[in-house]
Enzyme design. Sequence first.
Site, PDB file in Angstrom:
ATOM      1  N   LYS A  52      -6.704 -53.356  42.130  1.00 13.87           N
ATOM      2  CA  LYS A  52      -5.714 -53.549  41.066  1.00 13.87           C
ATOM      3  C   LYS A  52      -6.511 -53.690  39.778  1.00 13.87           C
ATOM      4  O   LYS A  52      -7.161 -54.718  39.548  1.00 13.87           O
ATOM      5  CB  LYS A  52      -4.859 -54.795  41.333  1.00 13.87           C
ATOM      6  CG  LYS A  52      -3.829 -55.029  40.256  1.00 13.87           C
ATOM      7  CD  LYS A  52      -3.138 -56.375  40.413  1.00 13.87           C
ATOM      8  CE  LYS A  52      -2.322 -56.646  39.164  1.00 13.87           C
ATOM      9  NZ  LYS A  52      -1.814 -58.023  39.124  1.00 13.87           N
TER      10      LYS A  52
ATOM     11  N   ASN B 159       3.899 -62.948  40.977  1.00 18.71           N
ATOM     12  CA  ASN B 159       3.177 -64.127  41.462  1.00 18.71           C
ATOM     13  C   ASN B 159       3.810 -65.403  40.930  1.00 18.71           C
ATOM     14  O   ASN B 159       4.367 -66.222  41.678  1.00 18.71           O
ATOM     15  CB  ASN B 159       1.700 -64.020  41.036  1.00 18.71           C
ATOM     16  CG  ASN B 159       0.799 -65.084  41.641  1.00 18.71           C
ATOM     17  OD1 ASN B 159      -0.385 -64.869  41.823  1.00 18.71           O
ATOM     18  ND2 ASN B 159       1.298 -66.266  41.974  1.00 18.71           N
ATOM     19  N   THR B 160       3.763 -65.579  39.610  1.00 20.85           N
ATOM     20  CA  THR B 160       4.124 -66.862  39.011  1.00 20.85           C
ATOM     21  C   THR B 160       5.553 -67.299  39.344  1.00 20.85           C
ATOM     22  O   THR B 160       5.794 -68.479  39.607  1.00 20.85           O
ATOM     23  CB  THR B 160       3.944 -66.786  37.484  1.00 20.85           C
ATOM     24  OG1 THR B 160       2.650 -66.253  37.200  1.00 20.85           O
ATOM     25  CG2 THR B 160       4.055 -68.155  36.849  1.00 20.85           C
TER      26      THR B 160
ATOM     27  N   GLY C 295       3.010 -63.703  33.553  1.00 15.67           N
ATOM     28  CA  GLY C 295       3.373 -65.118  33.591  1.00 15.67           C
ATOM     29  C   GLY C 295       4.453 -65.526  32.615  1.00 15.67           C
ATOM     30  O   GLY C 295       4.785 -66.710  32.521  1.00 15.67           O
TER      31      GLY C 295
END
Lengths: 65, 266
Positions: free
Chosen positions: B105, B215-216, B166
């Site tokens: 990535k 993710n976050t 995020g």
Amino acid sequence: MQIELNGQLVETDAQNVAALLHERQIDAACVASAFNGQFLPRSQYESQRLEAGCRLEVLSPMQGG
Amino acid sequence: MPSGSALADAGGLTMFYGFVPRSRFLLGTAGYPSPDILQQAICAADAEIITVSLRREGSQGGAFRELLSQLNRRVLPNTAGCHSVKEAVTTAWMARELFDTRWIKLEVIGNADTLQPDPFALVEAARILCADGFQVFPYTTEDLVVGEKLLEAGCEVLMPWGAPIGSGQGLRNIEGLRSLRAWFKDVPLIIDAGIGAPSQAAQAMELGFDAILLNTAVAKAQDPVLMAGAFAGAIRAGQEAYQAGLMERRDMAAASTPVFGLAQFS
């Protein structure tokens, strides 16, 4: 001699990267390294000699996004 | 038919460099309250692919390595935190050796506040890595030209952001992302970053994107495991809605109940 390992100055008697990892009880199979900013393949740990002031980055798997 | 993607053209299969994922939900592994909750969240997400990073060897490295071996998921290492071609390429080489994978990535950050990719460095790093045999998943923007350059460099997947990493802002430029989807009909497109709520993930999938990487939004939920399941449901719903074909939007109402047979009372 004094070298820089992961940003910290350390004293070592190790002559090469493999010996340094052994001295630090780091399993060479579980890390990847860069010597003076250049990727150092595991196959070269024995042959890569350490010199005073050299910089070694030793990385391991970590959480990431 | 809605504007197609590799997903529609391949009979419902999206391929990432020949790998056909069962799940369209790629999950990041950072910032969870505990390793146990991370593990449960991955299971609840039914995520087949998880992202990981490399950091200086320390006290936590061994524990995470052990957790990874237990998880038995496909690992997508990232170059998070890299701001130059050299940093990213060096990190990728280290990741390939450490995780024994050609997948990377590729993140090359151009702005420390927005974590926006540096498109010039990204393309250059992608060119070097693809030529070296990597299978690159580039974290990019919705810019069509950058996408073209990444494909020319050898990338077979693009990962446009929804919004800054995020931030949880969702799809900040829906029309740009729609154009990207329409232009790159046969390229697997993964929305990476900025997704804050399951509804936003569903929206991206309804637009025809092939998968979501986040993710976050899961890691920082009050209950990450519950949230992972919520995202999994939303992503599945969005994908099925896209495949089913959304109705056309109208400016005015159109009665759904037939007018034929309507009683006359006056």
